[in-house]
Design a protein around this motif. Structure first.
Motif, PDB file in Angstrom:
ATOM      1  N   MET A  52       1.001  -1.132  -0.077  1.00 18.97           N
ATOM      2  CA  MET A  52       0.087   0.090   0.007  1.00 18.97           C
ATOM      3  C   MET A  52       0.951   1.300   0.080  1.00 18.97           C
ATOM      4  O   MET A  52       1.881   1.305   0.826  1.00 18.97           O
ATOM      5  N   THR A  53       0.719   2.135  -1.091  1.00 15.38           N
ATOM      6  CA  THR A  53       1.526   3.440  -1.010  1.00 15.38           C
ATOM      7  C   THR A  53       0.426   4.582  -1.085  1.00 15.38           C
ATOM      8  O   THR A  53      -0.766   4.483  -1.329  1.00 15.38           O
ATOM      9  N   LEU A  54       1.074   5.803  -0.811  1.00 14.08           N
ATOM     10  CA  LEU A  54       0.171   7.031  -0.907  1.00 14.08           C
ATOM     11  C   LEU A  54       0.631   7.694  -1.996  1.00 14.08           C
ATOM     12  O   LEU A  54       1.493   7.592  -2.443  1.00 14.08           O
ATOM     13  N   ASP A  55      -0.389   8.234  -2.705  1.00 16.95           N
ATOM     14  CA  ASP A  55      -0.216   9.111  -4.067  1.00 16.95           C
ATOM     15  C   ASP A  55      -0.814  10.462  -3.750  1.00 16.95           C
ATOM     16  O   ASP A  55      -2.137  10.415  -3.427  1.00 16.95           O
ATOM     17  N   THR A  56      -0.268  11.320  -4.450  1.00 13.39           N
ATOM     18  CA  THR A  56      -1.134  12.613  -4.235  1.00 13.39           C
ATOM     19  C   THR A  56      -2.390  12.880  -5.080  1.00 13.39           C
ATOM     20  O   THR A  56      -3.133  13.670  -4.494  1.00 13.39           O
ATOM     21  N   ASN A  57      -2.547  12.176  -6.141  1.00 10.29           N
ATOM     22  CA  ASN A  57      -3.880  12.231  -6.883  1.00 10.29           C
ATOM     23  C   ASN A  57      -4.877  11.702  -5.975  1.00 10.29           C
ATOM     24  O   ASN A  57      -6.025  12.300  -6.054  1.00 10.29           O
ATOM     25  N   SER A  58      -4.624  10.620  -5.082  1.00 11.44           N
ATOM     26  CA  SER A  58      -5.670   9.929  -4.454  1.00 11.44           C
ATOM     27  C   SER A  58      -6.162  10.833  -3.136  1.00 11.44           C
ATOM     28  O   SER A  58      -7.084  11.092  -2.814  1.00 11.44           O
ATOM     29  N   ILE A  59      -5.081  11.662  -2.769  1.00 10.50           N
ATOM     30  CA  ILE A  59      -5.244  12.637  -1.684  1.00 10.50           C
ATOM     31  C   ILE A  59      -6.233  13.832  -2.047  1.00 10.50           C
ATOM     32  O   ILE A  59      -7.265  14.016  -1.560  1.00 10.50           O
ATOM     33  N   TRP A  60      -5.953  14.268  -3.230  1.00 14.54           N
ATOM     34  CA  TRP A  60      -6.831  15.354  -3.796  1.00 14.54           C
ATOM     35  C   TRP A  60      -8.043  14.955  -4.141  1.00 14.54           C
ATOM     36  O   TRP A  60      -9.121  15.524  -3.864  1.00 14.54           O
ATOM     37  N   PRO A  99     -10.171   2.326   5.391  1.00 13.32           N
ATOM     38  CA  PRO A  99      -9.897   3.170   6.463  1.00 13.32           C
ATOM     39  C   PRO A  99      -8.470   3.871   6.508  1.00 13.32           C
ATOM     40  O   PRO A  99      -8.272   5.082   6.973  1.00 13.32           O
ATOM     41  N   THR A 100      -7.436   2.933   5.911  1.00 16.11           N
ATOM     42  CA  THR A 100      -6.134   3.320   6.424  1.00 16.11           C
ATOM     43  C   THR A 100      -5.791   4.272   5.267  1.00 16.11           C
ATOM     44  O   THR A 100      -5.026   5.522   5.876  1.00 16.11           O
ATOM     45  N   LEU A 101      -6.115   4.319   4.015  1.00 17.40           N
ATOM     46  CA  LEU A 101      -5.634   5.366   3.223  1.00 17.40           C
ATOM     47  C   LEU A 101      -6.654   6.601   3.708  1.00 17.40           C
ATOM     48  O   LEU A 101      -6.210   7.941   3.462  1.00 17.40           O
ATOM     49  N   ILE A 142       0.551   5.644   9.920  1.00 16.08           N
ATOM     50  CA  ILE A 142      -0.786   5.365   9.677  1.00 16.08           C
ATOM     51  C   ILE A 142      -0.644   3.774   9.456  1.00 16.08           C
ATOM     52  O   ILE A 142      -0.116   3.367   8.828  1.00 16.08           O
ATOM     53  N   ILE A 143      -0.956   3.164  10.540  1.00 11.83           N
ATOM     54  CA  ILE A 143      -0.738   1.562  10.603  1.00 11.83           C
ATOM     55  C   ILE A 143      -2.127   0.823  10.499  1.00 11.83           C
ATOM     56  O   ILE A 143      -3.013   0.860  11.388  1.00 11.83           O
ATOM     57  N   GLN A 144      -1.839  -0.295   9.787  1.00  9.39           N
ATOM     58  CA  GLN A 144      -3.033  -1.376   9.798  1.00  9.39           C
ATOM     59  C   GLN A 144      -2.337  -2.824   9.771  1.00  9.39           C
ATOM     60  O   GLN A 144      -1.533  -2.993   8.714  1.00  9.39           O
ATOM     61  N   GLY A 145      -2.280  -3.547  10.811  1.00  5.12           N
ATOM     62  CA  GLY A 145      -1.429  -4.634  11.058  1.00  5.12           C
ATOM     63  C   GLY A 145       0.069  -4.468  10.622  1.00  5.12           C
ATOM     64  O   GLY A 145       0.886  -3.498  11.148  1.00  5.12           O
ATOM     65  N   ASP A 146       0.465  -5.255   9.684  1.00 12.38           N
ATOM     66  CA  ASP A 146       2.091  -5.025   9.346  1.00 12.38           C
ATOM     67  C   ASP A 146       2.152  -3.914   8.149  1.00 12.38           C
ATOM     68  O   ASP A 146       3.363  -3.724   8.018  1.00 12.38           O
ATOM     69  N   GLN A 147       1.210  -3.470   7.766  1.00 15.09           N
ATOM     70  CA  GLN A 147       1.187  -2.199   6.781  1.00 15.09           C
ATOM     71  C   GLN A 147       1.361  -0.723   7.635  1.00 15.09           C
ATOM     72  O   GLN A 147       0.788  -0.587   8.481  1.00 15.09           O
ATOM     73  N   VAL A 148       2.495  -0.032   7.120  1.00 15.66           N
ATOM     74  CA  VAL A 148       2.781   1.079   7.880  1.00 15.66           C
ATOM     75  C   VAL A 148       3.150   2.150   6.834  1.00 15.66           C
ATOM     76  O   VAL A 148       3.980   2.122   5.949  1.00 15.66           O
TER      77      VAL A 148
END
Length: 266
Positions: A1-9, A215-217, A175-181
């Motif tokens: 799981m990664t964060l990207d600015t398009n999804s934030i927007w 929820p994590t995103l 921001i943590i969900q189980g093993d994903q950080v």
């Protein structure tokens, strides 16, 4: 799981377009500031605490935010009913364990609330998350006495135990969900000089949960938004007083270009 600015927007646009109702059972100190922050990003806040209307009010909302900052027996009863109703109709719940571990009353209240329903997201500073997880962490009022990065393993265990996303805010936000950080490094030191900034982050998570069913995103996007807005606000603020005003303006005017240019993950 990664964060990207398009999804934030996209999530921020979603909040502005859908204007979700976010029900806050929060503390006296932050009611005005969190309500204004929710309005600034495009959500619709309501601060309702009466036990008699809890079930009906939660049924109208797109998210429930429970903040234990200023406790009383009657408010705890309202929190119980709200969490039970949200759980019954699958409305996302954000729990802010303000000052967890500071007193027995506060810690026992938190444990009791966790028995009423499973939160979708728990957000706190490192000391608060440590206290929720029943670690040996000490707490100093509502300020963290432990850095956020020392709580990663504890937060992972808490996430697994409670089956929820855990957000540990600090110089670096996790921001943590189980093993994903996931992590976000946006923000400004001046934000720590304004009371209730963490509570505001919690409220914004509620708004983002209303438009993103991951929820994590959703939590990570909300944390990125308040961090970026805080940076923008600090550039023109002369101190903590003006930072609050500029933060509302920054949230209101935040756009995709600013998010793409400022988001800092690594």
């Amino acid at each position: 799981m990664t964060l990207d600015t398009n999804s934030i927007w996209q999530d921020l646009q979603g909040v502005r377009q859908s204007v979700p109702l976010v029900h806050n059972i929060t503390n006296y100190v932050v009611m005005n500031s969190t309500a204004n922050a929710l309005l600034a990003i495009g959500a619709s806040p309501i601060m309702a605490h009466a036990v008699a209307e809890m079930e009906e009010m939660v049924s109208l909302a797109s998210a429930l935010v429970v903040n234990i900052g200023t406790l009383s027996d009657r408010w705890i009863e309202a929190m119980e009913k709200a969490m039970q109703q949200a759980n019954a109709i699958q409305t996302p719940i954000v729990l802010d364990p303000v000052g967890a571990g500071a007193t027995r009353y506060r810690t026992e209240t938190l444990q009791h609330l966790l028995q009423q329903a499973t939160p979708t997201v728990i957000r706190g500073n490192a000391s608060e998350i440590g206290a929720v997880a029943a670690s040996s962490c000490s707490t100093k009022g509502v300020d963290s006495t432990t850095s956020s990065d020392t709580m990663i393993t504890v937060a992972q265990d808490l996430s697994t135990t409670q089956n929820c996303t855990v957000v540990v805010t600090g110089a670096t936000d996790y921001i943590i969900q189980g093993d994903q950080v996931l992590q976000c490094k946006n923000g400004h030191p001046l934000m720590a000089k304004v009371t209730g900034m963490g509570c505001t982050a919690t409220a914004l998570i509620g708004a983002f949960l209303a438009v993103n069913n991951h929820p994590t995103l959703a939590a990570a996007h909300a944390i990125a938004v308040i961090g970026i807005a805080g940076e923008i606000a600090a550039e023109t603020a002369k101190g903590p007083g003006s930072l609050q005003v500029h933060l509302l303006d920054a949230l209101y005017n935040l756009d995709g270009e600013q998010i793409a240019r400022r988001f800092w993950e690594d």
